[in-house]
Design a protein around this motif. Structure first.
Motif, PDB file in Angstrom:
ATOM      1  N   LEU A   1      14.989  -1.385 -71.986  1.00  0.00           N
ATOM      2  CA  LEU A   1      15.913  -0.634 -71.660  1.00  0.00           C
ATOM      3  C   LEU A   1      16.544  -0.905 -72.480  1.00  0.00           C
ATOM      4  O   LEU A   1      17.775  -0.160 -73.076  1.00  0.00           O
ATOM      5  N   LYS A   2      16.750  -2.189 -73.817  1.00  0.00           N
ATOM      6  CA  LYS A   2      17.434  -2.815 -74.294  1.00  0.00           C
ATOM      7  C   LYS A   2      16.908  -2.619 -76.105  1.00  0.00           C
ATOM      8  O   LYS A   2      17.474  -2.841 -76.284  1.00  0.00           O
ATOM      9  N   GLN A   3      15.811  -2.041 -75.346  1.00  0.00           N
ATOM     10  CA  GLN A   3      14.967  -1.634 -76.473  1.00  0.00           C
ATOM     11  C   GLN A   3      15.735   0.082 -77.498  1.00  0.00           C
ATOM     12  O   GLN A   3      15.812   0.360 -76.909  1.00  0.00           O
ATOM     13  N   HIS A   4      15.492  -0.621 -79.444  1.00  0.00           N
ATOM     14  CA  HIS A   4      15.921   0.643 -79.699  1.00  0.00           C
ATOM     15  C   HIS A   4      15.205   1.722 -80.332  1.00  0.00           C
ATOM     16  O   HIS A   4      13.597   1.525 -80.500  1.00  0.00           O
ATOM     17  N   PHE A   5      15.257   2.634 -79.744  1.00  0.00           N
ATOM     18  CA  PHE A   5      14.001   3.451 -80.884  1.00  0.00           C
ATOM     19  C   PHE A   5      14.853   4.924 -81.127  1.00  0.00           C
ATOM     20  O   PHE A   5      16.070   5.035 -81.432  1.00  0.00           O
ATOM     21  N   THR A   6      14.023   4.951 -82.203  1.00  0.00           N
ATOM     22  CA  THR A   6      14.067   6.537 -83.300  1.00  0.00           C
ATOM     23  C   THR A   6      13.672   7.581 -82.594  1.00  0.00           C
ATOM     24  O   THR A   6      12.357   7.635 -82.592  1.00  0.00           O
ATOM     25  N   ILE A   7      14.122   8.461 -82.780  1.00  0.00           N
ATOM     26  CA  ILE A   7      12.953  10.103 -81.961  1.00  0.00           C
ATOM     27  C   ILE A   7      13.261  11.007 -82.964  1.00  0.00           C
ATOM     28  O   ILE A   7      14.753  11.205 -83.227  1.00  0.00           O
ATOM     29  N   SER A   8      12.693  11.881 -82.769  1.00  0.00           N
ATOM     30  CA  SER A   8      12.948  13.183 -83.826  1.00  0.00           C
ATOM     31  C   SER A   8      11.810  13.948 -82.821  1.00  0.00           C
ATOM     32  O   SER A   8      10.933  14.598 -82.518  1.00  0.00           O
ATOM     33  N   ALA A   9      13.140  15.369 -82.713  1.00  0.00           N
ATOM     34  CA  ALA A   9      12.512  16.138 -82.002  1.00  0.00           C
ATOM     35  C   ALA A   9      12.829  17.245 -81.761  1.00  0.00           C
ATOM     36  O   ALA A   9      13.762  17.954 -82.460  1.00  0.00           O
ATOM     37  N   LYS A  10      12.260  18.779 -81.594  1.00  0.00           N
ATOM     38  CA  LYS A  10      12.039  20.150 -82.057  1.00  0.00           C
ATOM     39  C   LYS A  10      12.479  20.990 -80.444  1.00  0.00           C
ATOM     40  O   LYS A  10      10.991  20.898 -80.125  1.00  0.00           O
ATOM     41  N   ALA A  11      13.225  21.495 -80.595  1.00  0.00           N
ATOM     42  CA  ALA A  11      13.650  22.373 -79.217  1.00  0.00           C
ATOM     43  C   ALA A  11      12.815  24.015 -79.852  1.00  0.00           C
ATOM     44  O   ALA A  11      12.891  24.248 -80.598  1.00  0.00           O
ATOM     45  N   PRO A  12      12.194  24.376 -78.510  1.00  0.00           N
ATOM     46  CA  PRO A  12      11.709  26.355 -78.717  1.00  0.00           C
ATOM     47  C   PRO A  12      12.833  26.892 -80.120  1.00  0.00           C
ATOM     48  O   PRO A  12      14.414  26.600 -79.929  1.00  0.00           O
ATOM     49  N   THR A  13      12.109  28.062 -81.037  1.00  0.00           N
ATOM     50  CA  THR A  13      13.255  28.413 -81.320  1.00  0.00           C
ATOM     51  C   THR A  13      13.822  28.928 -80.728  1.00  0.00           C
ATOM     52  O   THR A  13      15.063  29.560 -81.410  1.00  0.00           O
ATOM     53  N   ASP A  14      14.185  29.410 -80.048  1.00  0.00           N
ATOM     54  CA  ASP A  14      15.541  30.448 -78.989  1.00  0.00           C
ATOM     55  C   ASP A  14      16.294  29.294 -78.542  1.00  0.00           C
ATOM     56  O   ASP A  14      17.239  29.895 -78.031  1.00  0.00           O
ATOM     57  N   VAL A  15      16.593  28.021 -79.098  1.00  0.00           N
ATOM     58  CA  VAL A  15      17.349  26.985 -78.508  1.00  0.00           C
ATOM     59  C   VAL A  15      18.712  27.402 -79.687  1.00  0.00           C
ATOM     60  O   VAL A  15      17.996  27.072 -80.604  1.00  0.00           O
ATOM     61  N   SER A  16      19.712  27.056 -79.563  1.00  0.00           N
ATOM     62  CA  SER A  16      20.898  26.989 -80.682  1.00  0.00           C
ATOM     63  C   SER A  16      21.649  26.822 -80.026  1.00  0.00           C
ATOM     64  O   SER A  16      22.160  26.230 -78.621  1.00  0.00           O
ATOM     65  N   LEU A  17      22.954  26.549 -81.208  1.00  0.00           N
ATOM     66  CA  LEU A  17      23.996  25.513 -80.932  1.00  0.00           C
ATOM     67  C   LEU A  17      24.955  26.853 -80.785  1.00  0.00           C
ATOM     68  O   LEU A  17      24.735  27.467 -81.573  1.00  0.00           O
ATOM     69  N   PRO A  18      26.291  26.303 -80.128  1.00  0.00           N
ATOM     70  CA  PRO A  18      26.922  24.881 -78.916  1.00  0.00           C
ATOM     71  C   PRO A  18      26.365  25.953 -77.950  1.00  0.00           C
ATOM     72  O   PRO A  18      25.354  26.731 -77.437  1.00  0.00           O
ATOM     73  N   ASP A  19      26.041  24.548 -77.623  1.00  0.00           N
ATOM     74  CA  ASP A  19      24.491  24.164 -76.061  1.00  0.00           C
ATOM     75  C   ASP A  19      26.266  24.281 -74.979  1.00  0.00           C
ATOM     76  O   ASP A  19      26.061  23.273 -74.528  1.00  0.00           O
ATOM     77  N   GLN A  20      25.987  25.615 -74.461  1.00  0.00           N
ATOM     78  CA  GLN A  20      27.045  25.553 -73.510  1.00  0.00           C
ATOM     79  C   GLN A  20      26.021  25.050 -72.288  1.00  0.00           C
ATOM     80  O   GLN A  20      27.125  25.429 -71.270  1.00  0.00           O
ATOM     81  N   ASP A  21      25.162  25.384 -72.152  1.00  0.00           N
ATOM     82  CA  ASP A  21      24.479  24.985 -70.330  1.00  0.00           C
ATOM     83  C   ASP A  21      23.595  23.480 -70.628  1.00  0.00           C
ATOM     84  O   ASP A  21      22.933  23.300 -69.627  1.00  0.00           O
TER      85      ASP A  21
END
Length: 304
Positions: free
Chosen positions: A110-130
């Motif tokens: 839990l104390k370890q640090h991570f770098t993450i890069s992820a891509k959502a499906p194309t129909d996901v956009s901002l702002p994230d209302q839900d």
């Protein structure tokens, strides 16, 4: 550095968090879920389950220089985490408030640090209302870290914001019309005034706009490092302006909620007195159940 100088340094937080660029309310269930996800599944009937399509995870050293650690949701459905502890990622994914809600677990991971890069499906956009991005992050944690959690409640002492008078607000609390920029719902009238909803506390001045009063409670939670809860019953957007002795924040962080008069050695009122006089809000110490997320098991992430 004495307490007054330490408290006088700039404390600024745009609604949403310190290391988090954008945090959104609401939730979305995913195809894989646990009992701990039950409180986060209030929009299941409106949207399908979603998960990140591309995920890269690697261990990272704790940053010691700019740009430092960050957790961001970006246009194009991107989710970027730079050297953030797994504990902080879990808190964000389960939409819990640092210093207010708690996370418990014995794993050193839990104390370890991570770098993450992820891509959502194309129909996901901002702002994230839900709350789509937190939901996808929860699915990622279960799939890649084999995370198992349980959501519990435990009584804690909290600072509760209430109205001083039911028929009046303080001069420093003014109701506004309009939508917070970046948070207006789809299909909203583009002629509606857009507000810059954020708060700052700099050299004793609390200023800004909140989209809802719970954001003030969240902000006070962060700058005092003690849990605040909104019980004002106020709805809508408000402009906030209050001036207090910045050193009195040290009192709030410690014994808290005393010092009814001017803070010793200052021309300004104490932090809590300023809230009463200028905003028309009181702060009372009460004991109430707060969220606690317990990590039952977690493992190192699977290969990319």
């Amino acid at each position: 550095m004495d307490e007054r100088k330490a408290a006088s340094r700039q404390l600024a937080w745009c609604s949403g968090g310190v290391i988090v660029a954008l945090v959104f309310s609401g939730a979305l269930t995913t195809a894989r879920h646990s009992e701990a996800d039950a409180p986060f599944q209030d929009v299941t009937s409106r949207q399908p389950a979603l998960e990140f399509e591309v995920i890269s995870i690697r261990s990272a050293e704790r940053p010691t220089a700019p740009p430092g650690n960050s957790l961001r949701t970006l246009p194009g459905g991107r989710f970027e985490v730079n050297a953030v502890s797994l504990q902080a990622i879990i808190l964000w994914a389960y939409e819990l408030r640092p210093y207010a809600d708690t996370l418990e677990g014995s794993s050193e991971l839990l104390k370890q640090h991570f770098t993450i890069s992820a891509k959502a499906p194309t129909d996901v956009s901002l702002p994230d209302q839900d709350g789509v991005f937190p939901a996808m992050a929860r699915a990622m944690l279960r799939d890649r870290f084999q995370l198992k959690v349980s959501l519990q409640q435990e009584p804690r002492d909290v600072s509760v914001l209430r109205r001083l008078r039911a028929d009046a607000l303080g001069d420093g609390l003014k109701r506004l019309e309009g939508d917070c920029a970046g948070r207006q719902p789809k299909g909203s009238d583009i002629t509606t005034p857009l507000l810059k909803c954020s708060l700052n506390y700099i050299d004793g001045r609390l200023t800004g706009i909140v989209g809802q009063m719970s954001e003030l409670a969240d902000f006070l939670t962060r700058i005092t490092q003690r849990p605040f809860v909104d019980a004002t019953g106020l709805t809508g957007k408000f402009e906030i302006s209050s001036t207090s002795d910045p050193a009195s924040l040290m009192t709030v962080r410690g014994d808290a909620l005393k010092s009814p008069g001017p803070y010793p050695g200052s021309n300004y009122d104490s932090f809590n007195t300023a809230l009463e006089k200028q905003l028309g809000l009181t702060v009372k110490r009460e004991r109430m159940p707060m969220k606690k997320l317990v990590v039952e098991s977690v493992t190192a992430p699977t290969d990319n």
